[in-house]
Structure formats: structure tokens, C-alpha cells
Motif scaffolding. Structure first.
Motif, PDB file in Angstrom:
ATOM      1  N   SER A   1      81.495 -69.582  46.783  1.00  0.00           N
ATOM      2  CA  SER A   1      81.137 -69.144  48.134  1.00  0.00           C
ATOM      3  C   SER A   1      81.161 -70.311  49.114  1.00  0.00           C
ATOM      4  CB  SER A   1      79.742 -68.502  48.108  1.00  0.00           C
ATOM      5  OG  SER A   1      79.288 -68.217  49.414  1.00  0.00           O
ATOM      6  N   ALA A   2      80.683 -71.471  48.675  1.00  0.00           N
ATOM      7  CA  ALA A   2      80.665 -72.647  49.552  1.00  0.00           C
ATOM      8  C   ALA A   2      82.078 -73.056  49.954  1.00  0.00           C
ATOM      9  CB  ALA A   2      79.956 -73.806  48.855  1.00  0.00           C
ATOM     10  N   ILE A   3      83.026 -72.885  49.049  1.00  0.00           N
ATOM     11  CA  ILE A   3      84.418 -73.238  49.355  1.00  0.00           C
ATOM     12  C   ILE A   3      84.994 -72.287  50.398  1.00  0.00           C
ATOM     13  CG2 ILE A   3      86.759 -73.435  48.439  1.00  0.00           C
ATOM     14  CD1 ILE A   3      85.522 -74.200  45.746  1.00  0.00           C
ATOM     15  N   ILE A   4      84.852 -70.988  50.171  1.00  0.00           N
ATOM     16  CA  ILE A   4      85.517 -70.020  51.051  1.00  0.00           C
ATOM     17  C   ILE A   4      84.831 -69.906  52.408  1.00  0.00           C
ATOM     18  CG2 ILE A   4      86.408 -68.718  49.103  1.00  0.00           C
ATOM     19  CD1 ILE A   4      84.290 -66.634  49.531  1.00  0.00           C
ATOM     20  N   HIS A   5      83.577 -70.355  52.502  1.00  0.00           N
ATOM     21  CA  HIS A   5      82.881 -70.306  53.792  1.00  0.00           C
ATOM     22  C   HIS A   5      82.817 -71.672  54.470  1.00  0.00           C
ATOM     23  CE1 HIS A   5      81.695 -66.109  53.603  1.00  0.00           C
ATOM     24  NE2 HIS A   5      81.383 -66.286  52.328  1.00  0.00           N
ATOM     25  N   GLY A   6      83.560 -72.636  53.919  1.00  0.00           N
ATOM     26  CA  GLY A   6      83.668 -73.931  54.577  1.00  0.00           C
ATOM     27  C   GLY A   6      82.535 -74.898  54.321  1.00  0.00           C
ATOM     28  N   GLY A   7      81.606 -74.539  53.418  1.00  0.00           N
ATOM     29  CA  GLY A   7      80.497 -75.434  53.143  1.00  0.00           C
ATOM     30  C   GLY A   7      80.857 -76.561  52.199  1.00  0.00           C
ATOM     31  N   GLU A   8      81.967 -76.419  51.485  1.00  0.00           N
ATOM     32  CA  GLU A   8      82.439 -77.455  50.565  1.00  0.00           C
ATOM     33  C   GLU A   8      83.876 -77.800  50.914  1.00  0.00           C
ATOM     34  OE1 GLU A   8      82.552 -80.222  48.714  1.00  0.00           O
ATOM     35  OE2 GLU A   8      81.010 -79.273  47.450  1.00  0.00           O
ATOM     36  N   ARG A   9      84.105 -79.035  51.360  1.00  0.00           N
ATOM     37  CA  ARG A   9      85.449 -79.464  51.758  1.00  0.00           C
ATOM     38  C   ARG A   9      86.040 -80.482  50.788  1.00  0.00           C
ATOM     39  NH1 ARG A   9      86.827 -78.084  57.055  1.00  0.00           N
ATOM     40  NH2 ARG A   9      85.765 -76.118  57.528  1.00  0.00           N
ATOM     41  N   ASN A  10      85.270 -80.879  49.784  1.00  0.00           N
ATOM     42  CA  ASN A  10      85.750 -81.873  48.823  1.00  0.00           C
ATOM     43  C   ASN A  10      86.101 -81.168  47.510  1.00  0.00           C
ATOM     44  OD1 ASN A  10      85.744 -83.934  46.701  1.00  0.00           O
ATOM     45  ND2 ASN A  10      85.030 -85.317  48.302  1.00  0.00           N
ATOM     46  N   TYR A  11      87.390 -81.029  47.245  1.00  0.00           N
ATOM     47  CA  TYR A  11      87.815 -80.269  46.070  1.00  0.00           C
ATOM     48  C   TYR A  11      87.483 -80.987  44.759  1.00  0.00           C
ATOM     49  CZ  TYR A  11      91.993 -83.243  45.523  1.00  0.00           C
ATOM     50  OH  TYR A  11      92.851 -84.310  45.320  1.00  0.00           O
ATOM     51  N   ILE A  12      87.328 -82.304  44.801  1.00  0.00           N
ATOM     52  CA  ILE A  12      86.973 -83.042  43.589  1.00  0.00           C
ATOM     53  C   ILE A  12      85.548 -82.697  43.158  1.00  0.00           C
ATOM     54  CG2 ILE A  12      86.518 -85.343  42.655  1.00  0.00           C
ATOM     55  CD1 ILE A  12      88.889 -86.373  44.202  1.00  0.00           C
ATOM     56  N   MET A  13      84.617 -82.687  44.117  1.00  0.00           N
ATOM     57  CA  MET A  13      83.243 -82.324  43.798  1.00  0.00           C
ATOM     58  C   MET A  13      83.140 -80.853  43.412  1.00  0.00           C
ATOM     59  SD  MET A  13      81.681 -85.146  44.016  1.00  0.00           S
ATOM     60  CE  MET A  13      79.991 -84.571  43.846  1.00  0.00           C
ATOM     61  N   ALA A  14      83.909 -79.992  44.096  1.00  0.00           N
ATOM     62  CA  ALA A  14      83.890 -78.568  43.764  1.00  0.00           C
ATOM     63  C   ALA A  14      84.401 -78.338  42.348  1.00  0.00           C
ATOM     64  CB  ALA A  14      84.747 -77.791  44.765  1.00  0.00           C
ATOM     65  N   THR A  15      85.467 -79.041  41.980  1.00  0.00           N
ATOM     66  CA  THR A  15      86.025 -78.924  40.630  1.00  0.00           C
ATOM     67  C   THR A  15      85.014 -79.350  39.582  1.00  0.00           C
ATOM     68  OG1 THR A  15      88.294 -79.305  41.397  1.00  0.00           O
ATOM     69  CG2 THR A  15      87.836 -79.760  39.078  1.00  0.00           C
ATOM     70  N   THR A  16      84.351 -80.469  39.834  1.00  0.00           N
ATOM     71  CA  THR A  16      83.365 -80.986  38.879  1.00  0.00           C
ATOM     72  C   THR A  16      82.238 -79.987  38.664  1.00  0.00           C
ATOM     73  OG1 THR A  16      83.856 -83.251  39.590  1.00  0.00           O
ATOM     74  CG2 THR A  16      81.817 -82.900  38.364  1.00  0.00           C
ATOM     75  N   SER A  17      81.759 -79.382  39.753  1.00  0.00           N
ATOM     76  CA  SER A  17      80.679 -78.400  39.661  1.00  0.00           C
ATOM     77  C   SER A  17      81.106 -77.188  38.847  1.00  0.00           C
ATOM     78  CB  SER A  17      80.263 -77.971  41.071  1.00  0.00           C
ATOM     79  OG  SER A  17      79.250 -76.987  41.015  1.00  0.00           O
ATOM     80  N   LEU A  18      82.290 -76.658  39.117  1.00  0.00           N
ATOM     81  CA  LEU A  18      82.778 -75.489  38.386  1.00  0.00           C
ATOM     82  C   LEU A  18      83.088 -75.831  36.928  1.00  0.00           C
ATOM     83  CD1 LEU A  18      85.128 -73.907  41.082  1.00  0.00           C
ATOM     84  CD2 LEU A  18      82.889 -73.072  40.341  1.00  0.00           C
ATOM     85  N   TYR A  19      83.624 -77.015  36.704  1.00  0.00           N
ATOM     86  CA  TYR A  19      83.924 -77.454  35.334  1.00  0.00           C
ATOM     87  C   TYR A  19      82.643 -77.511  34.498  1.00  0.00           C
ATOM     88  CZ  TYR A  19      85.210 -80.538  31.476  1.00  0.00           C
ATOM     89  OH  TYR A  19      85.394 -81.081  30.232  1.00  0.00           O
ATOM     90  N   LEU A  20      81.604 -78.110  35.047  1.00  0.00           N
ATOM     91  CA  LEU A  20      80.336 -78.208  34.323  1.00  0.00           C
ATOM     92  C   LEU A  20      79.757 -76.831  34.034  1.00  0.00           C
ATOM     93  CD1 LEU A  20      78.664 -81.252  36.123  1.00  0.00           C
ATOM     94  CD2 LEU A  20      79.256 -81.094  33.694  1.00  0.00           C
ATOM     95  N   ALA A  21      79.895 -75.916  34.990  1.00  0.00           N
ATOM     96  CA  ALA A  21      79.403 -74.554  34.769  1.00  0.00           C
ATOM     97  C   ALA A  21      80.148 -73.895  33.614  1.00  0.00           C
ATOM     98  CB  ALA A  21      79.559 -73.737  36.050  1.00  0.00           C
ATOM     99  N   ILE A  22      81.454 -74.047  33.588  1.00  0.00           N
ATOM    100  CA  ILE A  22      82.271 -73.445  32.522  1.00  0.00           C
ATOM    101  C   ILE A  22      81.909 -74.030  31.162  1.00  0.00           C
ATOM    102  CG2 ILE A  22      84.624 -73.309  31.604  1.00  0.00           C
ATOM    103  CD1 ILE A  22      85.577 -73.128  34.532  1.00  0.00           C
ATOM    104  N   ILE A  23      81.810 -75.350  31.073  1.00  0.00           N
ATOM    105  CA  ILE A  23      81.500 -75.999  29.798  1.00  0.00           C
ATOM    106  C   ILE A  23      80.114 -75.602  29.299  1.00  0.00           C
ATOM    107  CG2 ILE A  23      81.041 -78.224  28.692  1.00  0.00           C
ATOM    108  CD1 ILE A  23      84.007 -77.588  29.069  1.00  0.00           C
ATOM    109  N   ASN A  24      79.140 -75.538  30.203  1.00  0.00           N
ATOM    110  CA  ASN A  24      77.786 -75.171  29.793  1.00  0.00           C
ATOM    111  C   ASN A  24      77.693 -73.716  29.353  1.00  0.00           C
ATOM    112  OD1 ASN A  24      75.706 -77.403  30.097  1.00  0.00           O
ATOM    113  ND2 ASN A  24      76.774 -77.588  32.048  1.00  0.00           N
ATOM    114  N   ILE A  25      78.441 -72.836  30.010  1.00  0.00           N
ATOM    115  CA  ILE A  25      78.469 -71.436  29.568  1.00  0.00           C
ATOM    116  C   ILE A  25      79.087 -71.348  28.172  1.00  0.00           C
ATOM    117  CG2 ILE A  25      79.564 -69.186  29.966  1.00  0.00           C
ATOM    118  CD1 ILE A  25      79.227 -69.673  32.958  1.00  0.00           C
ATOM    119  N   PHE A  26      80.170 -72.072  27.954  1.00  0.00           N
ATOM    120  CA  PHE A  26      80.845 -72.045  26.659  1.00  0.00           C
ATOM    121  C   PHE A  26      79.939 -72.537  25.536  1.00  0.00           C
ATOM    122  CE2 PHE A  26      83.565 -74.468  23.598  1.00  0.00           C
ATOM    123  CZ  PHE A  26      84.100 -73.357  22.951  1.00  0.00           C
TER     124      PHE A  26
END
Length: 225
Positions: free
Chosen positions: A188-213
Motif C-alpha cells: 500500500s505504501a508503494i502504490i500510494h506514494g509513501g515508499e519511494r525507495n525500492y531497495i527498502m521496499a524489497t527488503t521489507s517484502l523479502y523479510l516478510a516472505i522468508i518469515n512466513i515460510f
């Protein structure tokens, strides 16, 4: 003139959002593939659990202390790949452990499928609905603090020889809920302009995926036992 300026700003914002979104998912795909590669190498050489723990600690150090200082430069990409490579390798001993059990292959495949379903479902819903999940910020921040406290509690209990299996299972279930909230919030932060740094966004999503797994692995492994 004001209407023209407003329209131009809206177009610019939309273009920036599309760029961040595209770069985030591209980098996320690459880092997940790289993690799979390093995990496979760690499994092939039968890397011990101690080495995996050390790699995890080094990876945490990178994401906490190094990445925030390099996220706005090309060096941030190097840090992200180093971080995800270490995390992938640290999963090798855990995967070998589960695969050595009677239904290990099934458990790992179910965890992978469940993780993919959760991530794609939550991300897809957010992208299609365009719903703003910024209200989850407080829950995410508090949840991360509780998760860290829970990790320390479980590590302390294990260190002193206490059996806390039910607490550990509850912790894993809580982590899945928290990581799901992070996926909603970050997308949501990406599509609404709250997150403009794709490196930080990737890291956040990556950690979420790994922790769910890893949490699904724990839950599925316990239910199989």
C-alpha cells in the motif's frame, strides 16, 4: 494553468509509483532466486546449524546498520544481495533437517505453496483494490517489537532447557499474521506514494516472505509430528 500543473503532478506521481513498483518486484524476484541458489549450495555442502546462525547474525547486521546508509545508492543493491544471499544460505541447515524427516519434502512444498499463496493473494488484493493500509503502521511497529521480545524469550527458554512448544507454535502463528500485515502495509505504501525507495521496499517484502515460510515450516512440521 493550475489545472495543468495539477495534472502534470498527478502523472509524475503515477509514473514514479509505477517505477518503484516495477523495480521492487523485479529486485524481489532476483533476490528470492539468489536466496534459493545459496540455500541449495548450503544444503549440498551440508552446512552446520552453527554456520547458519552466524550467517543470520551477519545478515541482520547488514540490514540494520549498513543498508539504511546505502539504500539511496548503487551500493545498496550490493548490500541487499549480500543480505539475501546470507539469509538463503542460513536456511540450508533448516531445510536439510526437514527434508530428512519422513514427510519432509511434502512439508517444505506445502510451506512454499502457502507462502506464495499468502504473498500473491495479499499483494494482488492491495494492488487491485488500491486500498490504503497505512492504518496498519502502529500494529506493524508494535508487532515487530513484540516479535523481537518473543524471540528473546524463546531463545532464553531454550538456553535454560525449558520446553515451550506451544508458546513456540503460537509465536510462529503470530509471525505469519504480522508478516501478512507488513505485506499489506508495504504494498500500500508503494502504490500510494509513501515508499519511494525500492531497495527498502524489497527488503521489507523479502523479510516478510522468508518469515512466513519459516513459520509455516515450523507449524507444518509440528502438526506432522
Amino acid at each position: 494553468m493550475e489545472h495543468i500543473r495539477t495534472a502534470h503532478t498527478a502523472v509524475s506521481d503515477s509514473t514514479e509509483v509505477s517505477r518503484v513498483l516495477r523495480n521492487t518486484y523485479m529486485l524481489l524476484s532476483m533476490t528470492l532466486a539468489f536466496s534459493a541458489l545459496t540455500a541449495g549450495i548450503a544444503m549440498a555442502v551440508n552446512m552446520p546449524h552453527g554456520a547458519g546462525l552466524i550467517m543470520s547474525l551477519v545478515a541482520i547486521g547488514l540490514v540494520w546498520f549498513v543498508l539504511p546508509r546505502t539504500a539511496n545508492s548503487s551500493a545498496g543493491l550490493v548490500v541487499v544481495f549480500a543480505f539475501t544471499g546470507l539469509i538463503g544460505a542460513s536456511l540450508g541447515p533448516m531445510l536439510n533437517y526437514y527434508l530428512a524427516t519422513a514427510n519432509g519434502t511434502s512439508i517444505v512444498l506445502q510451506a512454499l505453496g502457502g507462502t506464495a499463496f499468502t504473498f500473491l493473494g495479499l499483494s494482488g488484493y492491495t494492488l487491485m483494490s488500491r486500498k490504503d493500509f497505512s492504518f496498519l503502521r502502529g500494529f506493524v511497529v508494535m508487532g515487530v517489537m513484540v516479535m523481537l521480545g518473543g524471540m528473546l524469550l524463546l531463545m532464553g527458554a531454550a538456553l535454560f532447557g525449558y520446553q515451550v512448544e506451544m508458546l513456540s507454535l503460537a509465536f510462529s502463528a503470530g509471525v505469519i499474521v504480522l508478516m501478512s500485515a507488513i505485506i499489506l502495509y508495504q504494498t500500500s505504501a508503494i502504490i500510494h506514494g509513501g515508499e519511494r525507495n525500492y531497495i527498502m521496499a524489497t527488503t521489507s517484502l523479502y523479510l516478510a516472505i522468508i518469515n512466513i515460510f519459516t513459520s509455516l515450516l515450523h507449524l507444518l512440521g509440528a502438526s506432522d509430528d
